[in-house]
Scaffold this active site. Structure first.
Site, short mmCIF file in Angstrom:
data_model
loop_
_atom_site.label_atom_id
_atom_site.label_comp_id
_atom_site.label_asym_id
_atom_site.label_seq_id
_atom_site.Cartn_x
_atom_site.Cartn_y
_atom_site.Cartn_z
N LYS A 1 0.33 -1.10 -0.12
CA LYS A 1 0.15 -0.16 -0.26
C LYS A 1 0.81 1.27 0.22
O LYS A 1 0.84 1.87 -0.63
CB LYS A 1 -0.79 0.24 1.26
CG LYS A 1 -1.54 -1.05 1.38
CD LYS A 1 -2.76 -1.40 2.40
CE LYS A 1 -2.47 -0.82 4.26
NZ LYS A 1 -1.97 -2.09 3.99
N ARG B 1 -9.22 0.72 9.34
CA ARG B 1 -8.93 -0.66 9.16
C ARG B 1 -10.07 -1.05 10.54
O ARG B 1 -9.76 -2.63 10.63
CB ARG B 1 -7.44 -0.07 10.38
CG ARG B 1 -6.36 -0.40 9.75
CD ARG B 1 -5.60 -0.39 10.43
NE ARG B 1 -3.84 -1.20 10.28
CZ ARG B 1 -2.92 -0.41 9.70
NH1 ARG B 1 -3.12 0.49 9.12
NH2 ARG B 1 -2.07 -1.33 9.70
N ARG C 1 11.98 -7.15 4.24
CA ARG C 1 11.84 -5.36 4.61
C ARG C 1 12.25 -4.90 6.58
O ARG C 1 13.19 -3.74 5.91
CB ARG C 1 9.83 -4.66 4.23
CG ARG C 1 10.12 -3.21 4.52
CD ARG C 1 8.18 -2.21 4.67
NE ARG C 1 8.07 -2.79 6.08
CZ ARG C 1 6.52 -2.87 6.11
NH1 ARG C 1 5.72 -1.83 4.86
NH2 ARG C 1 6.20 -3.16 6.76
N ARG D 1 11.84 -0.50 11.26
CA ARG D 1 10.26 -0.85 12.23
C ARG D 1 10.46 -1.67 12.88
O ARG D 1 10.60 -3.04 12.47
CB ARG D 1 9.28 -0.96 11.36
CG ARG D 1 8.82 0.66 10.07
CD ARG D 1 7.30 0.00 9.52
NE ARG D 1 6.96 -0.88 9.82
CZ ARG D 1 5.34 -0.57 9.35
NH1 ARG D 1 4.89 -0.26 8.50
NH2 ARG D 1 4.38 -1.00 10.31
N ARG E 1 0.07 -9.34 13.02
CA ARG E 1 -0.33 -8.02 12.57
C ARG E 1 -1.38 -8.43 11.27
O ARG E 1 -2.83 -8.53 11.21
CB ARG E 1 0.32 -7.02 12.04
CG ARG E 1 1.15 -6.15 12.84
CD ARG E 1 2.78 -5.69 11.98
NE ARG E 1 2.75 -5.03 11.03
CZ ARG E 1 3.59 -4.81 10.45
NH1 ARG E 1 4.61 -4.99 10.96
NH2 ARG E 1 3.67 -3.91 8.88
P1 AMP Z 1 1.00 1.04 9.02
O1 AMP Z 1 1.74 1.33 9.04
O2 AMP Z 1 -0.26 1.07 8.53
O3 AMP Z 1 1.01 -0.69 8.85
O4 AMP Z 1 0.31 0.73 10.90
C1 AMP Z 1 1.39 0.54 12.01
C2 AMP Z 1 1.03 -0.01 13.02
O5 AMP Z 1 0.06 1.07 13.15
C3 AMP Z 1 -0.81 -0.34 13.08
O6 AMP Z 1 -0.15 -2.42 13.23
C4 AMP Z 1 -1.16 -0.14 14.16
O7 AMP Z 1 -0.73 -0.63 15.84
C5 AMP Z 1 -1.14 1.56 14.02
N1 AMP Z 1 -2.12 2.10 13.42
C6 AMP Z 1 -2.01 2.30 11.69
N2 AMP Z 1 -2.70 3.22 11.06
C7 AMP Z 1 -3.60 2.67 11.90
C8 AMP Z 1 -5.24 2.46 12.05
N3 AMP Z 1 -5.87 3.25 11.15
N4 AMP Z 1 -6.07 2.40 13.41
C9 AMP Z 1 -5.73 1.25 13.75
N5 AMP Z 1 -4.19 1.64 14.39
C10 AMP Z 1 -3.48 1.55 13.15
#
Ligand code: AMP
Length: 190
Positions: free
Chosen positions: A14, A89, A128, A134, A145
């Site tokens: 994404k 989400r 990654r 990260r 996740r």
């Molecule tokens: P991402 O970079 O999109 O993979 O997000 C990394 C982490 O941020 C996720 O595993 C959640 O802990 C938190 N996070 C990001 N976006 C959301 C969301 N829309 N709702 C809840 N937690 C989020």
């Protein structure tokens, strides 16, 4: 105005595809994960609250992320449109997004459902993790996740199916192939 929700599991590409879309269509890319990581880097109160949850692969509370996203939309009043990446989400977040866009005279125009098989997701995220820095790109958190995605986020697909806004994108091709499929969908709607 063109508002796109890019939807898919962790590791589905994404972020990469959003960067291509942002450039080609001149939109503002709002990644809630990037916003949270920036808050953690700043050591803000939001960042401190989010860090422990993110490190376990758990979601931050809906009300917190909804407020963050509304603020980010309002910080970009001159935008031609947005790419929402990592949001919504949960179904609560999807409803909140519709409501906050409606209040501002906007709506979701296109939802891209980027589909990648689970074994490929784990492979990509481990790869990654070698360079991303990260703390959630390790095997245990990756598996969590993906589980949380399947339990809490996959139902969001039905929300957009109900609105007939979902578009299937085969996400396990090359970056160029996936981007071409995405552009074909966007160009057909725009
Ligand atoms: P991402 O970079 O999109 O993979 O997000 C990394 C982490 O941020 C996720 O595993 C959640 O802990 C938190 N996070 C990001 N976006 C959301 C969301 N829309 N709702 C809840 N937690 C989020």
């Amino acid at each position: 105005m063109l508002n796109i929700v890019i939807f898919g599991a962790p590791g589905s590409g994404k972020g990469t595809q959003s960067a291509f879309i942002e450039k080609k269509y001149n939109l503002v890319h709002l990644s809630t994960g990037d916003i949270l990581r920036a808050e953690i880097a700043k050591g803000s109160e939001i960042g401190n609250k989010a860090k422990g949850l993110m490190d376990q692969g758990l979601f931050v509370p809906d009300e917190m992320i909804i407020a963050i996203l509304a603020g980010a939309i309002d910080d970009n009043k001159a935008a031609n449109g947005f790419i929402f990446d990592g949001f919504p989400r949960t179904t609560v977040q999807a409803e909140a997004l519709d409501a906050m866009l409606k209040e501002r005279g906007m709506s979701v125009d296109v939802m891209l459902n980027v589909d990648v098989p689970a074994d490929e997701l784990v492979k990509r995220l481990l790869e990654r993790g070698k360079t991303s820095g990260r703390s959630d790109d390790n095997l245990e958190t990756i598996q969590n996740r993906i589980k949380v995605y399947e339990e809490k986020t996959l139902p969001v697909l039905n929300y957009y199916k109900g609105q007939k806004k979902d578009n299937y994108i085969k996400g396990d091709g090359t970056m160029d192939e996936v981007f071409a499929a995405i552009c074909a969908v966007i160009d057909a709607k725009a």
